[in-house]
Motif scaffolding. Sequence first.
Motif, PDB file in Angstrom:
ATOM      1  N   MET A   1       7.627   5.998  -4.161  1.00 21.58           N
ATOM      2  CA  MET A   1       7.406   4.652  -4.697  1.00 21.58           C
ATOM      3  C   MET A   1       7.724   3.628  -3.607  1.00 21.58           C
ATOM      4  O   MET A   1       8.757   3.710  -2.932  1.00 21.58           O
ATOM      5  CB  MET A   1       8.308   4.425  -5.916  1.00 21.58           C
ATOM      6  CG  MET A   1       8.136   3.044  -6.555  1.00 21.58           C
ATOM      7  SD  MET A   1       9.098   2.872  -8.077  1.00 21.58           S
ATOM      8  CE  MET A   1       8.181   3.957  -9.156  1.00 21.58           C
ATOM      9  N   ALA A   2       6.838   2.604  -3.451  1.00 22.22           N
ATOM     10  CA  ALA A   2       6.992   1.623  -2.385  1.00 22.22           C
ATOM     11  C   ALA A   2       8.108   0.639  -2.712  1.00 22.22           C
ATOM     12  O   ALA A   2       8.126   0.025  -3.771  1.00 22.22           O
ATOM     13  CB  ALA A   2       5.685   0.867  -2.189  1.00 22.22           C
ATOM     14  N   THR A   3       9.053   0.510  -1.818  1.00 15.74           N
ATOM     15  CA  THR A   3      10.105  -0.494  -1.932  1.00 15.74           C
ATOM     16  C   THR A   3      10.291  -1.142  -0.573  1.00 15.74           C
ATOM     17  O   THR A   3       9.938  -0.575   0.458  1.00 15.74           O
ATOM     18  CB  THR A   3      11.446   0.121  -2.384  1.00 15.74           C
ATOM     19  OG1 THR A   3      11.852   1.117  -1.439  1.00 15.74           O
ATOM     20  CG2 THR A   3      11.321   0.743  -3.761  1.00 15.74           C
ATOM     21  N   VAL A   4      10.853  -2.348  -0.573  1.00 18.33           N
ATOM     22  CA  VAL A   4      11.167  -3.033   0.674  1.00 18.33           C
ATOM     23  C   VAL A   4      12.571  -3.590   0.565  1.00 18.33           C
ATOM     24  O   VAL A   4      13.175  -3.616  -0.504  1.00 18.33           O
ATOM     25  CB  VAL A   4      10.171  -4.180   0.968  1.00 18.33           C
ATOM     26  CG1 VAL A   4       8.762  -3.658   1.138  1.00 18.33           C
ATOM     27  CG2 VAL A   4      10.215  -5.225  -0.133  1.00 18.33           C
ATOM     28  N   ALA A   5      13.095  -4.045   1.703  1.00 20.82           N
ATOM     29  CA  ALA A   5      14.442  -4.599   1.714  1.00 20.82           C
ATOM     30  C   ALA A   5      14.467  -5.955   1.019  1.00 20.82           C
ATOM     31  O   ALA A   5      13.449  -6.670   0.984  1.00 20.82           O
ATOM     32  CB  ALA A   5      14.922  -4.736   3.155  1.00 20.82           C
ATOM     33  N   PRO A   6      15.600  -6.350   0.459  1.00 23.00           N
ATOM     34  CA  PRO A   6      15.725  -7.689  -0.119  1.00 23.00           C
ATOM     35  C   PRO A   6      15.458  -8.764   0.935  1.00 23.00           C
ATOM     36  O   PRO A   6      15.621  -8.539   2.132  1.00 23.00           O
ATOM     37  CB  PRO A   6      17.183  -7.732  -0.597  1.00 23.00           C
ATOM     38  CG  PRO A   6      17.594  -6.303  -0.744  1.00 23.00           C
ATOM     39  CD  PRO A   6      16.842  -5.554   0.308  1.00 23.00           C
ATOM     40  N   VAL A   7      15.037  -9.938   0.470  1.00 20.80           N
ATOM     41  CA  VAL A   7      14.804 -11.063   1.379  1.00 20.80           C
ATOM     42  C   VAL A   7      16.144 -11.529   1.936  1.00 20.80           C
ATOM     43  O   VAL A   7      17.054 -11.872   1.175  1.00 20.80           O
ATOM     44  CB  VAL A   7      14.115 -12.228   0.648  1.00 20.80           C
ATOM     45  CG1 VAL A   7      13.878 -13.380   1.614  1.00 20.80           C
ATOM     46  CG2 VAL A   7      12.812 -11.773   0.015  1.00 20.80           C
TER      47      VAL A   7
ATOM     48  N   ALA B   1      -1.734  -2.539 -11.234  1.00 19.52           N
ATOM     49  CA  ALA B   1      -2.083  -1.891  -9.973  1.00 19.52           C
ATOM     50  C   ALA B   1      -3.594  -1.753  -9.827  1.00 19.52           C
ATOM     51  O   ALA B   1      -4.162  -1.961  -8.738  1.00 19.52           O
ATOM     52  CB  ALA B   1      -1.408  -0.525  -9.890  1.00 19.52           C
ATOM     53  N   ARG B   2      -4.274  -1.419 -10.924  1.00 19.89           N
ATOM     54  CA  ARG B   2      -5.735  -1.263 -10.891  1.00 19.89           C
ATOM     55  C   ARG B   2      -6.417  -2.580 -10.541  1.00 19.89           C
ATOM     56  O   ARG B   2      -7.324  -2.632  -9.694  1.00 19.89           O
ATOM     57  CB  ARG B   2      -6.227  -0.762 -12.252  1.00 19.89           C
ATOM     58  CG  ARG B   2      -7.732  -0.570 -12.358  1.00 19.89           C
ATOM     59  CD  ARG B   2      -8.102   0.055 -13.696  1.00 19.89           C
ATOM     60  NE  ARG B   2      -8.094  -0.892 -14.792  1.00 19.89           N
ATOM     61  CZ  ARG B   2      -9.196  -1.524 -15.246  1.00 19.89           C
ATOM     62  NH1 ARG B   2     -10.363  -1.318 -14.659  1.00 19.89           N
ATOM     63  NH2 ARG B   2      -9.114  -2.334 -16.285  1.00 19.89           N
TER      64      ARG B   2
ATOM     65  N   ILE C   1       2.227  -2.201  -7.728  1.00 24.32           N
ATOM     66  CA  ILE C   1       1.196  -2.853  -6.918  1.00 24.32           C
ATOM     67  C   ILE C   1       1.347  -2.488  -5.446  1.00 24.32           C
ATOM     68  O   ILE C   1       0.348  -2.250  -4.749  1.00 24.32           O
ATOM     69  CB  ILE C   1       1.245  -4.375  -7.128  1.00 24.32           C
ATOM     70  CG1 ILE C   1       0.724  -4.702  -8.528  1.00 24.32           C
ATOM     71  CG2 ILE C   1       0.440  -5.117  -6.063  1.00 24.32           C
ATOM     72  CD1 ILE C   1       0.899  -6.144  -8.931  1.00 24.32           C
ATOM     73  N   ARG C   2       2.568  -2.401  -4.970  1.00 23.32           N
ATOM     74  CA  ARG C   2       2.760  -2.019  -3.565  1.00 23.32           C
ATOM     75  C   ARG C   2       2.265  -0.599  -3.301  1.00 23.32           C
ATOM     76  O   ARG C   2       1.770  -0.304  -2.216  1.00 23.32           O
ATOM     77  CB  ARG C   2       4.240  -2.167  -3.181  1.00 23.32           C
ATOM     78  CG  ARG C   2       4.659  -3.630  -3.036  1.00 23.32           C
ATOM     79  CD  ARG C   2       5.775  -3.771  -2.022  1.00 23.32           C
ATOM     80  NE  ARG C   2       6.070  -5.180  -1.804  1.00 23.32           N
ATOM     81  CZ  ARG C   2       7.190  -5.793  -2.187  1.00 23.32           C
ATOM     82  NH1 ARG C   2       8.128  -5.086  -2.813  1.00 23.32           N
ATOM     83  NH2 ARG C   2       7.387  -7.064  -1.949  1.00 23.32           N
ATOM     84  N   ASP C   3       2.397   0.261  -4.269  1.00 23.78           N
ATOM     85  CA  ASP C   3       1.878   1.620  -4.110  1.00 23.78           C
ATOM     86  C   ASP C   3       0.345   1.634  -4.074  1.00 23.78           C
ATOM     87  O   ASP C   3      -0.253   2.375  -3.288  1.00 23.78           O
ATOM     88  CB  ASP C   3       2.360   2.514  -5.263  1.00 23.78           C
ATOM     89  CG  ASP C   3       3.805   2.964  -5.088  1.00 23.78           C
ATOM     90  OD1 ASP C   3       4.293   2.988  -3.949  1.00 23.78           O
ATOM     91  OD2 ASP C   3       4.447   3.275  -6.113  1.00 23.78           O
ATOM     92  N   ALA C   4      -0.279   0.825  -4.931  1.00 21.24           N
ATOM     93  CA  ALA C   4      -1.733   0.855  -5.059  1.00 21.24           C
ATOM     94  C   ALA C   4      -2.454  -0.007  -4.033  1.00 21.24           C
ATOM     95  O   ALA C   4      -3.562   0.315  -3.608  1.00 21.24           O
ATOM     96  CB  ALA C   4      -2.136   0.400  -6.459  1.00 21.24           C
TER      97      ALA C   4
END
Length: 318
Positions: free
Chosen positions: A1-7, A166-167, A201-204
């Motif tokens: 699953m796509a994750t990113v660091a906090p701002v 996501a779609r 959404i980041r995954d798709a």
Amino acid sequence: MATVAPVPQGTRITICEVGPRDGFQSEKTFIPTQKKIEIANALFAAGLRHMQITSFVSPRAVPQLADAEEVLAGIDRPEGAWVTALVPNLRGAERAAGAGVDAVHTVLSASETHNLKNLNRPVDQSLAELDAVFDVLSGAGIVVEGGIATAFGCPFEGIVPPEQLARIARRYQDLGATSVSLGDTTGMATPLTVQAAIRAIRDAAPGLEIHLHFHNTRGVGLACVMTGLAEGVTHYDAAVGGLGGCPFAAGATGNICTEDLAYLLQESGYETGVDLDHLIDAAALAQDVIGRALPGQLLKAGPRLKRHDPELTLTAEG
């Protein structure tokens, strides 16, 4: 699953002012065009540089925004301003193409019932019609920002699956949109639903920038902003004074308040480019024009370190 660091603190957060569109659209009494222009200019003067000025929607559906071209022609755009408008369909895109906007915000709903209420067509038909909309706008050199209404829940259907978001987001990315905005049309977002939507959404559609548009219907709009920051999102919509509400959704109330959001961000260590005192003045102007008390809290209380004269404050007796 796509994750990113906090701002990280110190980051510049983009606040897109949507009051002149999302805020005004539900007002039953027509706001004079010059007053709309005056409020927009006051918001620019407070340091805001992203603004959704109006919508190219049918005047029969939303009479309040029938003066879209006049408002756009009348505002004073400061250097660095990014002016956008919402379009619901091809006709709206054709009007926007000649109106001098920098970007257009398209919209469709994640839920079938709300899309039928808002756009009078099924979701898949709206998705199919995006080709012509993008052709018109790209031909005019206008950036397209995709929008998804009822992204965190539908007042008619309830839960909206993240897979549906996501779609739609993937479709926007394939068409060439630069971003997708998740609209919390009736304030059904919670921190957990926001996290799930962003990650799906980041995954798709990993190349698509995510914008967040919260309403404060159930009092957790700013909590959802904090979740967005923890997920790395740096763009948030808000409306001056907390104006707003979708006329085609039961129970819709105002957007998160621009001055309250700016205060939260600045007190949390983020940059906004906004002068809070001038922003409060702009909110007071909007309140005067609308003619009733607006729900924003900073307009009532002022910033945290605002000082008051003790001689003008009641003293307890006894």
